[in-house]
Design a protein around this motif. Structure first.
Motif, mmCIF file in Angstrom:
data_model
loop_
_atom_site.group_PDB
_atom_site.id
_atom_site.type_symbol
_atom_site.label_atom_id
_atom_site.label_comp_id
_atom_site.label_asym_id
_atom_site.label_seq_id
_atom_site.Cartn_x
_atom_site.Cartn_y
_atom_site.Cartn_z
ATOM 1 N N GLY A 60 0.770 -1.241 0.000
ATOM 2 C CA GLY A 60 0.000 0.000 0.000
ATOM 3 C C GLY A 60 0.796 1.283 0.000
ATOM 4 N N GLU A 61 2.024 1.274 -0.497
ATOM 5 C CA GLU A 61 2.798 2.510 -0.600
ATOM 6 C C GLU A 61 2.463 3.234 -1.908
ATOM 7 N N ASP A 62 2.788 4.526 -1.980
ATOM 8 C CA ASP A 62 2.576 5.335 -3.186
ATOM 9 C C ASP A 62 3.634 4.975 -4.227
ATOM 10 N N SER A 64 2.937 4.655 -7.672
ATOM 11 C CA SER A 64 2.577 5.090 -9.028
ATOM 12 C C SER A 64 2.508 6.602 -9.123
ATOM 13 N N GLY A 65 2.954 7.282 -8.087
ATOM 14 C CA GLY A 65 2.905 8.731 -8.039
ATOM 15 C C GLY A 65 2.289 9.176 -6.726
ATOM 16 N N PRO A 66 2.191 10.486 -6.521
ATOM 17 C CA PRO A 66 1.641 10.996 -5.277
ATOM 18 C C PRO A 66 0.198 10.518 -5.048
ATOM 19 N N ASN A 67 -0.101 10.149 -3.828
ATOM 20 C CA ASN A 67 -1.454 9.723 -3.426
ATOM 21 C C ASN A 67 -1.997 8.568 -4.269
ATOM 22 N N SER A 68 -1.135 7.642 -4.639
ATOM 23 C CA SER A 68 -1.558 6.525 -5.487
ATOM 24 C C SER A 68 -1.722 5.219 -4.720
ATOM 25 N N ALA A 69 -1.532 5.254 -3.403
ATOM 26 C CA ALA A 69 -1.557 4.030 -2.603
ATOM 27 C C ALA A 69 -2.935 3.375 -2.629
ATOM 28 N N ALA A 70 -2.914 2.064 -2.692
ATOM 29 C CA ALA A 70 -4.132 1.253 -2.566
ATOM 30 C C ALA A 70 -3.714 -0.041 -1.899
ATOM 31 N N PHE A 71 -4.465 -0.440 -0.892
ATOM 32 C CA PHE A 71 -4.120 -1.672 -0.194
ATOM 33 C C PHE A 71 -5.206 -2.698 -0.439
ATOM 34 N N TYR A 72 -4.814 -3.867 -0.890
ATOM 35 C CA TYR A 72 -5.723 -4.989 -1.078
ATOM 36 C C TYR A 72 -5.413 -6.000 0.025
ATOM 37 N N PRO A 73 -6.364 -6.276 0.922
ATOM 38 C CA PRO A 73 -6.065 -7.179 2.030
ATOM 39 C C PRO A 73 -5.786 -8.610 1.604
ATOM 40 N N GLY A 74 -6.161 -8.971 0.413
ATOM 41 C CA GLY A 74 -5.802 -10.281 -0.118
ATOM 42 C C GLY A 74 -6.724 -11.391 0.321
ATOM 43 N N PRO A 75 -6.434 -12.602 -0.048
ATOM 44 C CA PRO A 75 -5.209 -12.977 -0.750
ATOM 45 C C PRO A 75 -5.196 -12.466 -2.192
ATOM 46 N N VAL A 76 -4.016 -12.256 -2.710
ATOM 47 C CA VAL A 76 -3.849 -11.737 -4.060
ATOM 48 C C VAL A 76 -4.180 -12.831 -5.071
ATOM 49 N N GLN A 77 -4.994 -12.472 -6.090
ATOM 50 C CA GLN A 77 -5.308 -13.433 -7.150
ATOM 51 C C GLN A 77 -4.276 -13.293 -8.264
ATOM 52 N N LEU A 78 -3.686 -14.394 -8.629
ATOM 53 C CA LEU A 78 -2.733 -14.460 -9.730
ATOM 54 C C LEU A 78 -3.362 -15.283 -10.841
ATOM 55 N N GLN A 79 -2.746 -15.291 -12.008
ATOM 56 C CA GLN A 79 -3.319 -16.051 -13.107
ATOM 57 C C GLN A 79 -2.213 -16.670 -13.949
ATOM 58 N N ARG A 80 -2.269 -17.992 -14.102
ATOM 59 C CA ARG A 80 -1.353 -18.681 -15.008
ATOM 60 C C ARG A 80 -1.891 -18.498 -16.426
ATOM 61 N N LEU A 81 -1.062 -17.992 -17.295
ATOM 62 C CA LEU A 81 -1.497 -17.760 -18.666
ATOM 63 C C LEU A 81 -1.349 -19.027 -19.496
ATOM 64 N N PRO A 82 -2.212 -19.199 -20.502
ATOM 65 C CA PRO A 82 -2.143 -20.400 -21.338
ATOM 66 C C PRO A 82 -0.814 -20.491 -22.084
ATOM 67 N N MET A 83 -0.334 -21.717 -22.211
ATOM 68 C CA MET A 83 0.904 -21.953 -22.950
ATOM 69 C C MET A 83 0.634 -22.617 -24.301
ATOM 70 N N SER A 84 -0.638 -22.962 -24.563
ATOM 71 C CA SER A 84 -1.014 -23.534 -25.855
ATOM 72 C C SER A 84 -2.449 -23.123 -26.151
ATOM 73 N N ALA A 85 -2.891 -23.377 -27.370
ATOM 74 C CA ALA A 85 -4.248 -22.999 -27.779
ATOM 75 C C ALA A 85 -5.327 -23.777 -27.020
ATOM 76 N N ASP A 86 -4.998 -24.951 -26.503
ATOM 77 C CA ASP A 86 -5.974 -25.778 -25.788
ATOM 78 C C ASP A 86 -6.143 -25.396 -24.321
ATOM 79 N N GLU A 87 -5.211 -24.662 -23.765
ATOM 80 C CA GLU A 87 -5.274 -24.298 -22.350
ATOM 81 C C GLU A 87 -6.084 -23.023 -22.155
#
Length: 99
Positions: A60-62, A64-87
């Motif tokens: 939650g620190e700034d 991206s510039g002044p007054n840019s802080a945002a805190f997400y309590p989580g858990p953080v969502q991540l995403q595995r990107l597809p490695m082939s056309a079928d995934e």
């Protein structure tokens, strides 16, 4: 911007973006890499590793510039990107942040 331009050895490389619209660039310079963060018309420069920048952004620190802080309590969502056309993208979650 570096005199080499986008994606060149000494240029500006886009390396990440956020769900809030910030784009993080690596400015690959011979002396020391820097991170540049763009949001709308604002640019912020950071002389630190991407890992440190990401940690500070997530707590939650700034970062991206002044007054840019945002805190997400989580858990953080991540995403595995597809490695082939079928995934398909596969979401997964980080640990509970306990904050």
């Amino acid at each position: 911007m570096a005199d080499g331009g986008f994606g060149t050895r000494n240029g500006l490389w886009p390396i990440a973006s956020t769900d809030r619209g910030e784009t993080i660039f690596l400015l690959a310079t011979p002396d020391a890499p820097k991170l540049l963060v763009n949001y709308d018309e604002t640019w912020a420069e950071h002389r630190m590793s991407f890992a440190e920048w990401l940690y500070r952004y997530l707590i939650g620190e700034d970062m991206s510039g002044p007054n840019s802080a945002a805190f997400y309590p989580g858990p953080v969502q991540l995403q595995r990107l597809p490695m082939s056309a079928d995934e398909r993208p596969e979401p997964w979650y980080g640990p509970d942040r306990g904050m």
